[in-house]
Write an enzyme that holds these catalytic residues in place. Structure first.
Site, PDB file in Angstrom:
ATOM      1  CG  HIS A 278       2.775  -2.238   8.922  1.00 50.06           C
ATOM      2  ND1 HIS A 278       3.621  -3.314   8.770  1.00 50.06           N
ATOM      3  CD2 HIS A 278       1.596  -2.748   9.374  1.00 50.06           C
ATOM      4  CE1 HIS A 278       2.988  -4.421   9.120  1.00 50.06           C
ATOM      5  NE2 HIS A 278       1.751  -4.104   9.483  1.00 50.06           N
ATOM      6  CD  GLU A 279      -1.802  -1.211  10.053  1.00 50.31           C
ATOM      7  OE1 GLU A 279      -2.621  -1.902   9.397  1.00 50.31           O
ATOM      8  OE2 GLU A 279      -1.122  -1.677  10.977  1.00 50.31           O
ATOM      9  CG  HIS A 282      -1.454  -4.784   5.898  1.00 50.95           C
ATOM     10  ND1 HIS A 282      -0.912  -6.037   5.702  1.00 50.95           N
ATOM     11  CD2 HIS A 282      -1.140  -4.430   7.173  1.00 50.95           C
ATOM     12  CE1 HIS A 282      -0.275  -6.412   6.804  1.00 50.95           C
ATOM     13  NE2 HIS A 282      -0.399  -5.454   7.710  1.00 50.95           N
ATOM     14  CD  GLU A 358       0.709  -8.012   9.772  1.00 52.32           C
ATOM     15  OE1 GLU A 358       1.324  -6.928   9.854  1.00 52.32           O
ATOM     16  OE2 GLU A 358      -0.525  -8.083   9.687  1.00 52.32           O
TER      17      GLU A 358
END
Length: 424
Positions: A278-279, A282, A358
């Protein structure tokens, strides 16, 4: 004027507090929408009855305190001007030195100190609540240390920015806002570069990830996504909180992949990998740079509108408040008041953009890891450990949440189509 200010401020604030209390404790439904009942997003399926009760209580109290504190800063800035404290601060600076490069930081320090003291009871109440419900594990002395570090870092940065700003106001009466904005751009890049290696270590201890097998798997994910990282950092947060987190921040050679030790201790390996994916998402989707671009654009409009509103306020009320020129440092509380009000008004747009980013990162992570069970499990564990409200009231979601609600995130993962589930 002073008496009216005190009377009306107290009356309106009490009414505001009562309405907040009714909204959070009477009018909002803490139940789960029928469409989510029995799904992985239903907290009843992964939280005990006690955990669910504590989560709802904690969220209500924290939200109440958060919204209660929102107008306090505005009231302080108004009070500082109406009661003449801004003039006292300015005159005190003049007594210390005849140079504006000394006078302005003194004014900033006095105003920041007064604001910090007046807001301290509410900050402490939020901290006490977090300790009482088992979220924070930080001692009072450690908490105060972090508060003092934050105070002095904030002062140094703010004193520098305000000193430059008020010199520009004096020299370029009609274009100071535009020049200030141009100068802010390299400053923002510099702070983004500096944050991971200079500021963050002041608060916590960072070490290389001890679990080398896990580090290798995370770096493999990073390599697949062309993230230029050669190590993963672990930060000791367990002495401060039971919450979990991970992030990728910084730019260039200062880019860092960071895991909280609470995340490592409480999640299984495949769940940690989903969080890191997930990070990484980004980074891959350039959210760090889009966020910076958003700040730059917001700063442009913020300074532009502040320029016009500050000129109007100075003409209309400046003489009664102790300043007749925008470049007079006594106008700083008015400058802050306008800027914080504009920030509040535009925050729903900023938060909506953040929630969309997100969601994109969640989708990237599930496509990268192809492990829905790990993805759902990680968010469920995050919810339990942080006593998060999976279905907060609308006012909280749209004025406070930079992430989708946990219910929305888990439901998206549970129903996400278009991936082949990874075989064990």
């Amino acid at each position: 004027m002073k008496k009216k200010f005190v009377t009306w401020t107290l009356v309106l604030y009490v009414i505001y507090g009562l309405l907040l209390g009714l909204y959070f404790f009477q009018w909002t439904d803490v139940g789960v929408p029928p469409a989510y009942e029995g799904t992985a997003a239903d907290p009843a399926t992964f939280m005990t009855e006690k955990e669910l009760e504590l989560s709802q209580e904690y969220s209500r109290y924290q939200n109440f305190l958060s919204f209660l504190g929102e107008p306090l800063e505005w009231m302080i800035y108004l009070g500082v001007m109406i009661f003449g404290a801004s003039v006292v601060f300015r005159n005190f600076g003049k007594q210390i030195s005849r140079f504006r490069v000394i006078q302005i930081p003194i004014f900033v320090l006095l105003l920041q100190t007064l604001t910090t003291i007046l807001l301290f009871p509410l900050d402490y109440a939020r901290r006490w609540l977090s300790v009482e419900y088992g979220i924070s594990t930080q001692s009072f002395s450690s908490w105060m240390r972090d508060e003092l570090i934050g105070f002095w870092i904030g002062f140094i940065i703010m004193a520098l920015l305000i000193t430059v700003l008020y010199f520009l106001m004096k020299k370029f009466e009609k274009r100071w806002w535009l020049i200030a904005w141009v100068l802010m751009i390299p400053f923002l890049f510099f702070m983004m570069y500096l944050q991971p290696v200079v500021i963050d270590p002041l608060y916590n201890d960072f070490t290389e990830l001890q679990d080398k097998q896990l580090e290798e798997k995370i770096l493999t994910l990073a390599d697949e996504a062309d993230v230029p990282a050669d190590r993963v950092y672990e930060v000791n947060m367990s002495e401060k909180t039971n919450s979990m987190n991970a992030y990728v921040n910084g730019i260039g050679s200062n880019l860092r992949i960071v895991l909280w030790d609470t995340t490592l201790n409480r999640l299984q390996e495949n769940e940690v990998l989903f969080i890191m994916a997930h990070e990484i998402g980004h980074y891959v989707m350039n959210h760090l740079y889009w966020n910076l671009a958003g700040v730059i654009v917001a700063t442009f409009f913020g300074l532009y509108f502040t320029y016009h509103l500050l000129r109007y306020a100075t003409r209309r009320w400046g003489e009664r408040l102790g300043f007749t020129r925008v470049s007079d440092i006594s106008s700083l509380p008015m400058f802050f008041l306008i800027l914080t009000l504009l920030s509040f008004l535009f925050s729903p747009v900023e938060l909506a953009i953040s929630r969309n980013a997100e969601t994109d990162a969640d989708q990237y992570a599930i496509e990268m890891t192809r492990d829905p069970d790990a993805a759902i499990g990680s968010f469920q564990e995050l919810t339990v450990n942080g006593l998060s409200d999976v279905h907060p009231p609308a006012l909280v979601k749209y004025l406070r949440y930079g992430h989708p609600t946990m219910m929305e995130r888990i439901h998206m993962l549970e129903t996400y189509q278009g991936i082949d589930v990874k075989e064990e």
